[in-house]
Structures are given as C-alpha cells and as structure tokens.
Design a protein around this motif. Structure first.
Motif, PDB file in Angstrom:
ATOM      1  N   ILE A 198     -27.345 -33.083 -12.903  1.00  0.00           N
ATOM      2  CA  ILE A 198     -26.284 -32.263 -12.318  1.00  0.00           C
ATOM      3  C   ILE A 198     -24.971 -33.037 -12.421  1.00  0.00           C
ATOM      4  CG2 ILE A 198     -25.495 -31.007 -10.293  1.00  0.00           C
ATOM      5  CD1 ILE A 198     -28.163 -30.007 -11.423  1.00  0.00           C
ATOM      6  N   LYS A 199     -24.011 -32.440 -13.128  1.00  0.00           N
ATOM      7  CA  LYS A 199     -22.734 -33.126 -13.323  1.00  0.00           C
ATOM      8  C   LYS A 199     -21.735 -32.648 -12.270  1.00  0.00           C
ATOM      9  CE  LYS A 199     -21.245 -34.261 -17.386  1.00  0.00           C
ATOM     10  NZ  LYS A 199     -20.710 -34.257 -18.768  1.00  0.00           N
ATOM     11  N   PHE A 200     -21.071 -33.621 -11.618  1.00  0.00           N
ATOM     12  CA  PHE A 200     -19.999 -33.338 -10.671  1.00  0.00           C
ATOM     13  C   PHE A 200     -18.674 -33.484 -11.408  1.00  0.00           C
ATOM     14  CE2 PHE A 200     -23.532 -33.649  -8.014  1.00  0.00           C
ATOM     15  CZ  PHE A 200     -23.217 -33.155  -6.759  1.00  0.00           C
ATOM     16  N   LYS A 201     -17.895 -32.419 -11.428  1.00  0.00           N
ATOM     17  CA  LYS A 201     -16.819 -32.295 -12.405  1.00  0.00           C
ATOM     18  C   LYS A 201     -15.423 -32.505 -11.845  1.00  0.00           C
ATOM     19  CE  LYS A 201     -19.678 -29.064 -14.980  1.00  0.00           C
ATOM     20  NZ  LYS A 201     -19.880 -27.664 -15.400  1.00  0.00           N
ATOM     21  N   ARG A 202     -15.317 -32.699 -10.534  1.00  0.00           N
ATOM     22  CA  ARG A 202     -13.973 -32.826  -9.968  1.00  0.00           C
ATOM     23  C   ARG A 202     -13.883 -34.072  -9.109  1.00  0.00           C
ATOM     24  NH1 ARG A 202     -11.108 -28.673  -5.601  1.00  0.00           N
ATOM     25  NH2 ARG A 202      -9.261 -29.959  -5.189  1.00  0.00           N
ATOM     26  N   GLN A 203     -12.842 -34.863  -9.315  1.00  0.00           N
ATOM     27  CA  GLN A 203     -12.585 -36.005  -8.458  1.00  0.00           C
ATOM     28  C   GLN A 203     -11.624 -35.596  -7.345  1.00  0.00           C
ATOM     29  OE1 GLN A 203     -11.565 -39.136 -11.523  1.00  0.00           O
ATOM     30  NE2 GLN A 203     -12.967 -40.316 -10.259  1.00  0.00           N
TER      31      GLN A 203
END
Length: 773
Positions: free
Chosen positions: A625-630
C-alpha cells in the motif's frame, strides 16, 4: 516529611507505597516496608519505606525521598512538579476547608434547620440514576444544601448553586457533629464536610437506627443510602476505607457482620483490616467477594476508583436477592479473638497438606491451563487472560502467611496447573465465527451480540464496543488524503476486517510504503488501537527467525513493525506465518513447542525491505500500500489521532463490511495501483526478476516449443519495460548475468551455433507476446 503526611495517615501511606514497589512480606512490618528497589534492577531487597517518617531509602543505589516522589516514579511522571500535582489531585482531602475554624454544634444545628428537603425532581433523578428510593431518602433525612461553611468569614455563607445532598452526622446524644454533603458524579469535591478534614471518624447513620439481623458495613454514605433503599441494614464510617477504629467494634459485638467495601485495592485492604478487628467481637464476619464484572481486569482489581454497592444496583441492575446469593459464596470468618485468619486448614497435625492449598487456590480462581503452550489463564469476566505462575504463588504465600516456604508454594502451584489442565481435544479461541468485543461476542454470521461466557474459551477481546449507528467520516477522509486510490482503499477495508479474525486462508501480509510524514504511523496507530495492545505484537521481519520472538505471536491477531534499512531477510518464516502453517517456538529457557499462528503481519517502510527471495511465493503474499501525500507545516493536524480513535466503533463497522465483501469475493479486491506498486517492489529487489515474471515465458511452461529470443531483442524489451515503469535499466552485461542466475536452464548460444546467424540468442526463454525474436 512531605504533603503526604498532611493528607494521609500511616496506614494509608503504607497502602499507597505497596503499590509502588515489590514488597517482601517476610522482612516488612508495620513500621517499615522492605523490598526490591524500583529505581534500579534490584535483586536483594535493598529498598525500604517508613510510613511513619514518610521516607524511603535504597542501600544499593542511594535513592531517597518521600512517598510523593516514589509514587510519581511508579506512575511514570516526568517531573517532581507533575508528580506533586497528580498526587494532590488524587489523594488530597478535597473536603478540607482552609484554616482551622470549625463551626460549633449550635451553628451546625441552626443551619441544618434551614436546609430544605430534597426537591421532587432531584429525588426522581436519584431514584433513576443512583437506585435510591423516596423511602430511603426520607428515612435518612437527606436535605438540600443551601449554605456553605466559610472558615475565613467564620460562618455559613449563601451557596445555593451547589445543590448538594446533605446529611447530618450525630453523636450518641443526638447533637450534630458534622454536616457532610454529596454531589453524585462529581470528579472532585464529591464529598464535603464542614468539620476540619472529614471530622472525627464516626458511624453513619447513628447505630441506634440499625435493625435486628445482619449488619452491612459499606464504604461511604452514598452506598448506605442505596443499600437502605433496598431494605439492607447498612451503616458506614465517615472516613476512608483504611481507617477502621477499634472503638466501633463495640457496636457490632455478637452480631453478624457483612463488609461490602469497594471493588478496588484500597477497599479490599480496608475490608480485610476491618474484618480482622471485628472478628474478635462479632458473631461472624463475611467479606463480600464481588464478581469479575464489577471491574476485575486480567485477574486484578483497580487500585482505586473501583465499582461499589451502588454500581451493583444502578449500573448492573442487580437485585438485593441476588446480592444475598452472592453473599452465600463468601465464607464467614468465625470469631477468633486470639489470631488473624488461621492456616491450620492446610495442615493435618504437623504435616502440611499441599493438595488442600492447591484446592483452595483453584477454588478461588477460575483457571484453565493450556498444556500445549504451558500457559495459565484466568477468567476476568470477559475473556481468559494469561497470568504468570507468580500471581498464584503470591496468593499461596498470603494464605500460608508465616508458614509459607518456596517448596510448599511451588508444589501447590504445580498441582493447580494439573487441576486446571484443559482436555486434550479442547482448544482455545475455537469459534472463528465470534469476534470478542467490549460489550459482547459478535457473531459474524448472524450479527448477533452474545454475552461473554467462559465456555467461549476466548483469550482476548478487542477494546471497542459494537454500535450499529457509529460513523467514521474523518477516517474515510484520511484514507482519501493518504492512499487516494478507491480500489486500494477497498483492499484496506477488507484487510481491517481480515485482521478481526483468526482466518489465514487468504495468505496475505500488508506492507506500507511511503517517503515519511505521509500518514503511515497514524494508519498503524489506528489499527493497533482497534485490535488492542494485548492482542498485538511487534516482531520485525528479521527476528522471525528466532524461536523466542516467534513465541510472542501466540494468540495475537496483529503484528506491526516499522522497519529500518538493513540486511536482506530470509522469507521462509515470514511465508509460513502469513499462511498460518504450524511453526515451532519457545519462550526463553522453556521447551520448544509447535503452534499455528493466526497473526496478520503489517510492516511500514520508507524504502522497500530487502529479501533473499524473488519467488512468486513471496510476492503473492504481499499487499503493498503506497502512501502518496506528505504532510508538512500547516497540513499536519496535530489532534488527528485522537479524532480517529474516537471513531473506532465506526471503523469497526466499516471493517466488518470489508470482511463480508472479502468472504463473498473469496479474495481481496483487484487494484491496479497495488499491482503497479508490487512490480515496483519486485524491481527494487531484483529488476531482472520482475521483468522475467511480468514479460517472459520460460521453457518449462511450454514443453517442446523451442523457446528462443535474441539477446539484443530481449534486452531491448527489458529497457522498454524499465522505461515504462520509470526504472533505471542496468547494462546488457549485468542483465545477461542476472538472467542466467534467475533462469539456470536458459543457455546463451553464440554466432555459428544457430545455422549461420551472427546474433547471440537465449534458448529456453522468450518475450511473452513474441515467442521467438
């Protein structure tokens, strides 16, 4: 000496100190408590605390101070100031007026006459919320406080907004010696007195109001009001649980006495103290043994703030007849003026009877012993919780008192384990349809909420209640902000539901990947809170190869770890655990045993973890699962975790929907985003392996087809593959070397070996849409 001397008597200071370090009963007495120092790894009982002097000292490490400092250390307070404030908030008598001025009996009598009866609406509320009755309120002459004693002004002042419940404390001549007032539900100033402190300890209501028959002694005036409202012949003392006065014994001479103190550490010790004193004069004394649902957790009662007789009637809606039945389970302490509780029942003449002690320990505790894992469990009212042998040994020591020896204790404890051993065919957590929650056992097949009972054999529960109307709007927004892809969020929903179960048939682990400051830790925190700390472990991938680390996975639903960069790990144990295969493990210094784990594995990474496995057997077990926002600066919501935890009942419902979909589909929802992320991981771990898995056919799959491809043609395909995914390709020499390592059956043919062709070829492999290039 510190403020603790001002607030508490020596017995109360001693009781608090006992909860702050391990006390050795053999070397302790009323004037000094000795035991293991909590400030260092003490093995020799170097620590002592004097309740009289309010001072502690360690002969080994030199630690010294007063009770507040000791209590602050035990509570994990960060500074002396924080410890002082917290201690005062918990133990300072909130009803102590400033100054030394105390109203006279004439002043108290005059003001008492001004207090009106409780208004009807307040009576109705008390009858509804506190299980009082109008007859009980009238018989005790409860009134509404309208004036407050102000010692600085030397008199009573108007204070009508308080609306407190007042009652008069009278002496033998009928004169009012104190006026006490009560505010139900208040967090502080719950009970106030006009006398200094709480005034002299007296019995309330006056003993002359007692009827014939057994006398129930409660811990506090509100419990007496509730008890008398239900026809119970009750009385209390106007000071704390630990301050029983010997002078009170004369009132109870020759009578049958029941002690119904609060269900907490202070109440238990106070009841035991009063019982020891009363047993010298009373016909019989019983200490009421509250059932587990009155607040016992993992076999232990809270130190303070426990439930009480009012909770029995008002919170649990139990009756006086049920209370009488409960009393029947509490053995009477027969009159024995010469000594405290006898240990003679464990002896036959001079011979100690180990089995008698074992039977007593087993009778006191609902226990089961899992012979597979050698783990002892005790029923806490909602689930079977594992306990150490030390807990049973401590109780054995308390029962034997001065007759205790390690040989007697150890033998009796071993016999208890035999008595509690489960039948070979019986298994813990044996009903996969039930999810244990705080407010019951949820059936996944019927959505019915069943009560907690021992027969379910559940060794855990989730720290969340089932609420069919709960929502989780902020949680859904958080997933949209961080993961963004709808299909991937559906997979996450199914994963949360999967983690609620002991099912491992889908053979998946979840990897969270992102650059940091991207929500991964918040995501992990939420699922950890949903599953519960007691149902979780934190073993990293590399440590799964170690037996005693694997043992910590027993009975766990979730294992989470934030991985750091390191050496590549072996995947064999990882794959076995994900699939629920039987594995071996051992606790430190214990025998090896086998068990089938049902724990779900989750790992959070800023970079892909390295693994010594590029097989499909490894990658097909992963949900990346990729987390795309910092989130940086103003985008960070500081109280987000607290907001999300408040939505746990809604998140539970959301997870149950995901679980139902997972079961109907027979697998997780397909997500192109997850597929691309998995290819990225394969490429990061071995780009050539990823290319072969995605784009190539190999000879073993097509017997007799003569698969072959030109070296340059296959390399060009590899370069195009890398470009399409944004990867940097390696050169043709390294590519060829890696390909032949991955596919050892492939042969590189040179010019002239293929009928005059000058191009080099790879035989036994081909691009998936060409066959031959």
């Amino acid at each position: 000496m510190g403020k603790a001397v001002e607030f508490l008597n020596p017995d109360e200071r001693a009781a608090i100190a006992r909860g702050c370090f391990q006390v050795d009963p053999r070397s302790s007495n009323e004037k000094e408590l000795r035991g293991l120092c909590p400030f260092h790894d003490d093995q020799n009982a170097s620590f002592s605390y004097s309740p009289e002097k309010d001072a502690y000292n360690c002969l080994a490490c030199g630690a010294s101070g007063d009770l507040i400092k000791l209590w602050g250390h035990a509570q994990g307070k960060a500074s002396p100031k924080e410890a002082f404030q917290a201690f005062c908030g918990q133990y300072k008598p909130q009803d102590q007026p400033a100054g030394d001025s105390v109203p006279t009996t004439e002043q108290m009598a005059a003001v008492w006459d001004q207090f009106p009866p409780l208004p009807p609406e307040m009576c109705s509320r008390l009858c509804r919320d506190r299980a009082w009755t109008e007859d009980g309120i009238k018989s005790l002459d409860l009134r509404l406080q309208t004036l407050r004693w102000n010692p600085k002004l030397g008199g009573f002042v108007d204070d009508r907004y308080k609306n407190r419940i007042a009652f008069a404390v009278r002496d033998d001549s009928g004169e009012i010696r104190n006026i006490r007032s009560y505010m139900p539900g208040a967090r502080e100033f719950k009970l106030l007195s006009v006398a200094k402190g709480m005034g002299e300890s007296r019995l309330w209501p006056h003993p002359s109001t007692l009827k014939d028959g057994p006398v129930w002694i409660c811990e506090g005036e509100p419990d007496v009001i509730c008890a008398r409202s239900h026809g119970i012949n009750a009385i209390t003392q106007t000071t704390g649980a630990l301050s029983w006065k010997k002078q009170f014994n004369l009132v109870f001479e020759g009578r049958d006495v029941v002690l119904a103190y609060d269900a907490d550490g202070a109440g238990i010790r106070g009841a035991d103290k009063a019982a020891a004193s009363l047993s010298k004069v009373a016909a019989s004394v019983r200490v009421l043994k509250w059932p587990d649902f009155m607040g016992r957790v993992d076999g232990a009662w809270p130190e303070s703030g426990g439930q009480d007789l009012t909770d029995w009637f008002a919170k649990h809606r139990r009756s006086a007849s049920e209370l009488e039945e409960l009393l029947g389970e509490s053995p009477a302490i027969q009159r024995d003026p010469g000594r405290p509780e006898s240990v003679e029942r464990f002896f036959s003449g001079r011979s100690f009877q180990h089995a008698k002690l074992a039977r007593e320990l087993y009778r006191e505790n609902p226990l089961i012993f899992d012979t597979k894992t050698k783990t002892l469990y005790r029923w806490n009212g909602k689930n079977w919780a594992s306990i150490s042998e030390m807990a049973i040994q401590q109780r054995a020591q308390a029962l034997l008192q001065d007759e205790s020896t390690m040989a007697r204790i150890s033998d009796a404890t071993s016999q208890v384990a035999v008595m509690a051993a489960m039948p070979a065919e019986q298994e813990l957590d044996n009903n996969p349809d039930l999810v244990p929650l705080e407010n019951g056992m949820l059936s996944l097949s019927t959505a019915e909420l069943l009560p907690h009972v021992k027969e379910h054999l559940n060794t855990y529960r989730l720290p969340v209640s089932f609420d069919p109307d709960a929502k989780c709007e902020r949680w859904l927004q958080f997933l949209t902000e961080t993961i963004q892809d709808a299909a991937t969020i559906a997979v996450v929903q199914e994963w949360f539901g999967y983690c609620l179960t002991r099912d491992t048939s889908h053979e998946k682990a979840m990897f969270l990947i992102g650059p940091g400051s991207d929500g991964k830790s918040t995501f992990l925190h939420v699922i950890q809170e949903l599953i519960g700390e007691r149902n979780s472990s934190a073993v990293n991938m590399a440590d799964m190869a170690k037996e005693h680390y694997r043992a910590t996975l027993i009975g766990k639903l979730l294992n989470t770890a934030s991985e750091t960069e390191g050496a590549a790990f072996e995947s064999d144990w990882f794959k076995a655990i994900v699939s629920g295969d039987k594995i071996s493990a051992s606790f430190k210094f214990k025998d090896v045993f086998d068990f089938s784990p049902y724990v779900k594995l989750m790992f959070a990474n800023n970079r892909w973890p390295k693994v010594k496995d590029n097989s499909d057997g490894f990658y097909r077990r992963i949900l990346p699962i990729k987390f795309k926002r910092q989130f940086k600066g103003k985008a960070i919501q500081k109280n987000l975790r607290a907001i999300l935890i408040a939505e746990l009942p809604g998140i539970l419902l959301w997870a149950l929907v995901g679980l139902e979909r997972l079961r109907l589909q027979g697998g997780f929802t397909h997500s192109d985003d997850i597929h691309r992320t998995l290819v990225e991981y394969q490429f990061a771990n071995n780009p050539v392996q990823a290319f072969v898995d995605e784009e190539c056919l190999t000879q073993p799959e097509y017997d007799g087809q003569g698969l072959s491809v030109s070296k340059k043609g296959l390399y060009d395909r590899y370069r195009a593959y890398c470009t399409g995914y944004g990867f940097h390709p390696m050169n043709i020499v390294h590519f060829s070397r890696e390909l032949l390592t991955i596919l050892p059956h492939v042969k590189e043919t040179r010019p002239g070996e293929r009928g005059g062709s000058r191009q080099r070829h790879f035989d036994g492999v081909a691009h998936v849409d060409r066959g031959v290039i």
